[in-house]
Design a protein around this motif. Sequence first.
Motif, mmCIF file in Angstrom:
data_model
loop_
_atom_site.group_PDB
_atom_site.id
_atom_site.type_symbol
_atom_site.label_atom_id
_atom_site.label_comp_id
_atom_site.label_asym_id
_atom_site.label_seq_id
_atom_site.Cartn_x
_atom_site.Cartn_y
_atom_site.Cartn_z
ATOM 1 N N ILE A 19 13.107 0.085 6.025
ATOM 2 C CA ILE A 19 11.732 0.381 5.627
ATOM 3 C C ILE A 19 11.624 1.704 4.885
ATOM 4 O O ILE A 19 10.844 1.849 3.959
ATOM 5 C CB ILE A 19 10.820 0.398 6.877
ATOM 6 C CG1 ILE A 19 10.834 -0.980 7.537
ATOM 7 C CG2 ILE A 19 9.398 0.769 6.523
ATOM 8 C CD1 ILE A 19 10.104 -1.035 8.856
ATOM 9 N N LEU A 20 12.429 2.701 5.285
ATOM 10 C CA LEU A 20 12.203 4.062 4.815
ATOM 11 C C LEU A 20 13.413 4.680 4.131
ATOM 12 O O LEU A 20 13.516 5.899 4.060
ATOM 13 C CB LEU A 20 11.809 4.956 6.010
ATOM 14 C CG LEU A 20 10.566 4.518 6.760
ATOM 15 C CD1 LEU A 20 10.417 5.346 8.026
ATOM 16 C CD2 LEU A 20 9.343 4.686 5.895
ATOM 17 N N LEU A 21 14.332 3.874 3.628
ATOM 18 C CA LEU A 21 15.578 4.399 3.078
ATOM 19 C C LEU A 21 15.331 5.447 2.005
ATOM 20 O O LEU A 21 14.673 5.209 1.014
ATOM 21 C CB LEU A 21 16.396 3.248 2.484
ATOM 22 C CG LEU A 21 17.781 3.631 1.953
ATOM 23 C CD1 LEU A 21 18.693 4.051 3.094
ATOM 24 C CD2 LEU A 21 18.387 2.483 1.191
ATOM 25 N N THR A 22 15.863 6.635 2.223
ATOM 26 C CA THR A 22 15.785 7.718 1.263
ATOM 27 C C THR A 22 17.188 8.238 1.043
ATOM 28 O O THR A 22 17.836 8.640 1.986
ATOM 29 C CB THR A 22 14.887 8.856 1.784
ATOM 30 O OG1 THR A 22 13.613 8.305 2.098
ATOM 31 C CG2 THR A 22 14.739 9.944 0.752
ATOM 32 N N THR A 23 17.657 8.257 -0.214
ATOM 33 C CA THR A 23 19.050 8.555 -0.441
ATOM 34 C C THR A 23 19.295 9.751 -1.330
ATOM 35 O O THR A 23 20.425 10.064 -1.630
ATOM 36 C CB THR A 23 19.741 7.333 -1.077
ATOM 37 O OG1 THR A 23 19.083 7.030 -2.309
ATOM 38 C CG2 THR A 23 19.659 6.127 -0.175
ATOM 39 N N LYS A 231 4.212 5.991 9.286
ATOM 40 C CA LYS A 231 3.235 5.656 8.249
ATOM 41 C C LYS A 231 3.981 5.290 6.978
ATOM 42 O O LYS A 231 4.914 5.980 6.570
ATOM 43 C CB LYS A 231 2.286 6.832 8.009
ATOM 44 C CG LYS A 231 1.345 7.071 9.180
ATOM 45 C CD LYS A 231 0.222 8.008 8.811
ATOM 46 C CE LYS A 231 -0.648 8.302 10.029
ATOM 47 N NZ LYS A 231 -1.412 7.139 10.472
ATOM 48 N N ILE A 232 3.561 4.194 6.361
ATOM 49 C CA ILE A 232 4.185 3.731 5.130
ATOM 50 C C ILE A 232 3.126 3.561 4.047
ATOM 51 O O ILE A 232 1.939 3.379 4.347
ATOM 52 C CB ILE A 232 4.932 2.391 5.335
ATOM 53 C CG1 ILE A 232 3.955 1.292 5.765
ATOM 54 C CG2 ILE A 232 6.058 2.550 6.351
ATOM 55 C CD1 ILE A 232 4.566 -0.095 5.789
ATOM 56 N N MET A 233 3.564 3.643 2.812
ATOM 57 C CA MET A 233 2.671 3.372 1.693
ATOM 58 C C MET A 233 2.897 1.945 1.213
ATOM 59 O O MET A 233 4.041 1.472 1.166
ATOM 60 C CB MET A 233 2.921 4.349 0.540
ATOM 61 C CG MET A 233 2.031 4.082 -0.680
ATOM 62 S SD MET A 233 2.475 5.095 -2.123
ATOM 63 C CE MET A 233 1.826 6.664 -1.616
ATOM 64 N N LYS A 242 2.971 -4.619 -1.643
ATOM 65 C CA LYS A 242 4.391 -4.418 -1.331
ATOM 66 C C LYS A 242 4.587 -3.073 -0.626
ATOM 67 O O LYS A 242 3.839 -2.121 -0.842
ATOM 68 C CB LYS A 242 5.234 -4.459 -2.608
ATOM 69 C CG LYS A 242 5.198 -5.808 -3.325
ATOM 70 C CD LYS A 242 6.144 -5.810 -4.529
ATOM 71 C CE LYS A 242 6.159 -7.163 -5.224
ATOM 72 N NZ LYS A 242 7.152 -7.201 -6.332
ATOM 73 N N ILE A 243 5.644 -3.017 0.177
ATOM 74 C CA ILE A 243 5.992 -1.799 0.910
ATOM 75 C C ILE A 243 6.809 -0.884 0.006
ATOM 76 O O ILE A 243 7.784 -1.321 -0.609
ATOM 77 C CB ILE A 243 6.803 -2.148 2.170
ATOM 78 C CG1 ILE A 243 5.986 -3.049 3.098
ATOM 79 C CG2 ILE A 243 7.250 -0.883 2.896
ATOM 80 C CD1 ILE A 243 6.788 -3.653 4.235
ATOM 81 N N VAL A 244 6.419 0.376 -0.068
ATOM 82 C CA VAL A 244 7.161 1.366 -0.854
ATOM 83 C C VAL A 244 8.256 1.974 0.017
ATOM 84 O O VAL A 244 7.973 2.473 1.110
ATOM 85 C CB VAL A 244 6.226 2.476 -1.375
ATOM 86 C CG1 VAL A 244 7.032 3.540 -2.121
ATOM 87 C CG2 VAL A 244 5.160 1.874 -2.284
ATOM 88 N N ILE A 245 9.497 1.927 -0.449
ATOM 89 C CA ILE A 245 10.582 2.558 0.294
ATOM 90 C C ILE A 245 11.313 3.542 -0.615
ATOM 91 O O ILE A 245 11.235 3.468 -1.836
ATOM 92 C CB ILE A 245 11.577 1.531 0.867
ATOM 93 C CG1 ILE A 245 12.336 0.822 -0.263
ATOM 94 C CG2 ILE A 245 10.872 0.519 1.739
ATOM 95 C CD1 ILE A 245 13.506 0.025 0.237
ATOM 96 N N GLY A 246 12.005 4.479 0.009
ATOM 97 C CA GLY A 246 12.737 5.483 -0.751
ATOM 98 C C GLY A 246 12.144 6.871 -0.614
ATOM 99 O O GLY A 246 12.750 7.857 -1.012
#
Length: 264
Positions: A19-23, A231-233, A242-246
Motif C-alpha cells: 500500500i505504501l511502498l516508498t523507495t 492514512k492513504i490518498m 485509485k490508491i496512491v502509493i510511493g
Amino acid sequence: MYIKGIKFLSKIVLSLVAILLTTSIGFNTGADATTKDDALNTVVNFLSAQKDCDVDSMVKYSEHAQKITNLKEFYSNFCKENPLQKATITKLSIINDTTAIASIESNYKDRIFISTMPVIKKDGNWKIIRGMPGTDYVEKSDNAKRTIEEKEIEGAIKDYSADIKSGEINKMKSHLIISPETNKKLLDNHLEALSEEPTPELNTQEINIIDDSVAIVHLQTKFDSVSFANKIMVCKENGQWKIVIGHSLMNASIPITEKPIEIK
C-alpha cells in the motif's frame, strides 16, 4: 514460536509495502517541469509566509482540511502562539497534472513536526492542504450516510482487496497510482508475495473528500489477531478511484528541549 512470529510479522510488512511502498528520497525528476515547479513554489511560498506570519499569503497558498470558517484568524493565532523557526521540504512527489504530495519538517521552539500532505491544483491555482489529522485521530463516518463519491472510494478499496487474492499483478496494479520514482520491480515482487499470504481485511474508517478527484482515507488493516491504521490518498483517474502509493501520508510531532543532544 519464534518462526511463527517472524512469519506473522512478514505478513504485516508485505501489506504495508503493497500500500505504501516508498523507495527513494528527494524530488520527483520524471514529472513535467512546470507542474513540479508550480507545486513546489506553492509549498515554499506558504512556508515562507508562515515564517513571516503573512496571513494573507498563507490563505492564498493553502486550504484547510477541516474546513475552518475563519481560516485567516486561525492562521493568525497559530503564528503568534507557535512561530515557525525553520522548515525543510524533504520530498515532493508529483502524482499527476493536478496533484502532488509534499513532506515537510517544521521546527518550532519546543517541537518538531513531521508532516506529509496533499498539494492540489484548484481553479488553476496550486494549494497545499493543511490540517491533516494524524493516524491516531479517527472520526468514523456512518456507512449508511456516505455520499455517492465516498461509496465509490470504499468500493474501490474493496475491489483492490479482492484482487490481491487473485495473484494477478496487473489486476492489483489497476487499482493503484504509482509515483514515478517507485521501483517497479520491487513493487511487483511485493505484490506477488502479498498475494501468496492470507489477505488482510481493509476497512475504510473515515473518508475526507478534498475535491472532485482527491480524497484522504483512514484505512484500517485487520489480520486475525492484530490491526493497524494509516492514512492513504486516493485519486480519481479516468473515472476510477485509485490508491496512491510511493509516498505515504503522516502527521506527527516530537518535543525538543533548549539543549538537544546532537550526535555527529
